[in-house]
Scaffold this active site. Structure first.
Site, PDB file in Angstrom:
ATOM      1  N   PRO A   2       4.935   4.049   3.968  1.00 25.26           N
ATOM      2  CA  PRO A   2       4.735   4.232   2.545  1.00 25.26           C
ATOM      3  C   PRO A   2       4.980   5.636   2.051  1.00 25.26           C
ATOM      4  CG  PRO A   2       2.690   3.679   3.708  1.00 25.26           C
ATOM      5  CD  PRO A   2       3.675   4.186   4.680  1.00 25.26           C
ATOM      6  N   GLU A   3       6.184   5.910   1.647  1.00 23.32           N
ATOM      7  CA  GLU A   3       6.427   6.997   0.707  1.00 23.32           C
ATOM      8  C   GLU A   3       6.335   6.333  -0.659  1.00 23.32           C
ATOM      9  OE1 GLU A   3       7.911  10.307   0.728  1.00 23.32           O
ATOM     10  OE2 GLU A   3       7.892  10.709   2.862  1.00 23.32           O
TER      11      GLU A   3
END
Length: 286
Positions: A2-3
């Site tokens: 998760p960016e």
DNA sequence: CGCGAAACCTGACTGC
DNA sequence: TGCAGTCAGGTTTCGC
């Protein structure tokens, strides 16, 4: 995983299948996340209708309305380093580290009808969180002091320039500080600095407004592009397939230490900054 | 106050 | 095969 682009991709993938549906059951298999999952979460959430899904930084905000009394609260989810939210067919084998399972049914159905989907929160490292918030959510301690969204008007050269004055921290640390701007993680901090030719260890307070103008534009462009490319993974959430590495092929520096700079061919340098891998071109970035 | 480092976890990978 | 060490997309909290 998760960016910010992946969180936004998750939001876009979940929304059409979750909005308007009812949470018919909540199973908490492991409450020990970054912060404990509230013991009352299942009671609070069961029977509510999902109204909409927002994103603030890397937090997902699921607005849930109580059918009987109209009360609206928010399920706030962070995916940490290793988290994911996936929709699967009800009855799919639960995997190790599937810590929370939300059963979703059609709003017309009875509470005991077969759910249409199961929304599963999976997080091996448990750096993420699942919390219940009352409105207005901006008051919550985890949200109240966050910086602007990188894709909003508020994120520009003036903002970066003003906030950075007097700061001796390296520009890369400054850029990754969620009080400065949300959503810029290690990968994109490396990439944005390469794109504008700024050395990641340069003092934030000594950088000109002109360079911040280029940097804010680069951050915006890179994140917007990645979100666009993330769009191709949308279907996979429903199909339960793994994500394709939509960003990997486009990266100029991250994960390429020792390999030639795409611009000048000089081997890329790697240093550790606060234990985070920092890759740059010592010739192109000053 | 501001900064760097530690802390929270598990799993994958490397090297002996 | 096993074991120790290192590293990983994040963010808060600690300690100087």
């Amino acid at each position: 995983m998760p960016e910010l682009p992946e969180v936004e991709t998750t939001r876009q993938g979940l929304a059409p299948h979750c909005i308007g549906r009812r949470v018919s059951e909540v199973a908490v298999h492991n409450a020990r996340l970054r912060w404990p999952v509230p013991e009352s979460l299942a009671d609070t959430l069961t029977g509510r209708l999902i109204q909409r899904i927002d994103r603030r930084g890397k937090y997902l905000l699921l607005y849930c309305e109580h059918e009987a009394n109209g009360h609206v609260g928010v399920l706030m989810v962070h995916l940490g380093m290793s988290g994911s939210l996936r929709l699967v067919e009800p009855g799919t084998d639960r995997k190790t580290h599937d810590h929370l399972v939300f059963s979703l049914s059609d709003r017309e159905d009875d509470l005991d009808a077969e759910p249409q989907w199961e929304l599963r929160y999976h997080d091996p490292r448990r750096f993420g969180c699942c919390l219940w918030l009352e409105l207005p959510v901006e008051q919550h301690p985890l949200l109240v002091s966050l910086g602007p969204e990188p894709l909003s008007e508020a994120f520009d050269d003036q903002h970066l320039f003003r906030l950075s004055r007097g700061k001796s921290a390296p520009i890369k640390s400054f850029l990754m500080d969620s009080h400065v701007v949300v959503g810029v993680g290690n990968i994109y901090a490396n990439e944005a600095l390469f794109r504008v030719g700024i050395h990641p260890l340069r003092e934030a307070g000594g950088i000109s407004q002109a360079r911040y103008k280029a940097l804010s534009a680069a951050v915006r462009e890179i994140l917007a592009q990645a979100i666009e490319r993330g769009g191709t993974t949308l279907r996979d959430f429903v199909n339960g397939k793994g994500e394709p590495g939509y960003f990997q092929q486009e990266l100029s520096v991250y994960g390429r230490a020792g390999e030639p700079c795409v611009r000048c061919n000089k081997p890329l340098t790697e240093v550790r900054l606060s234990a985070r891998s920092t890759v740059f071109c010592a010739r192109c970035q000053r």
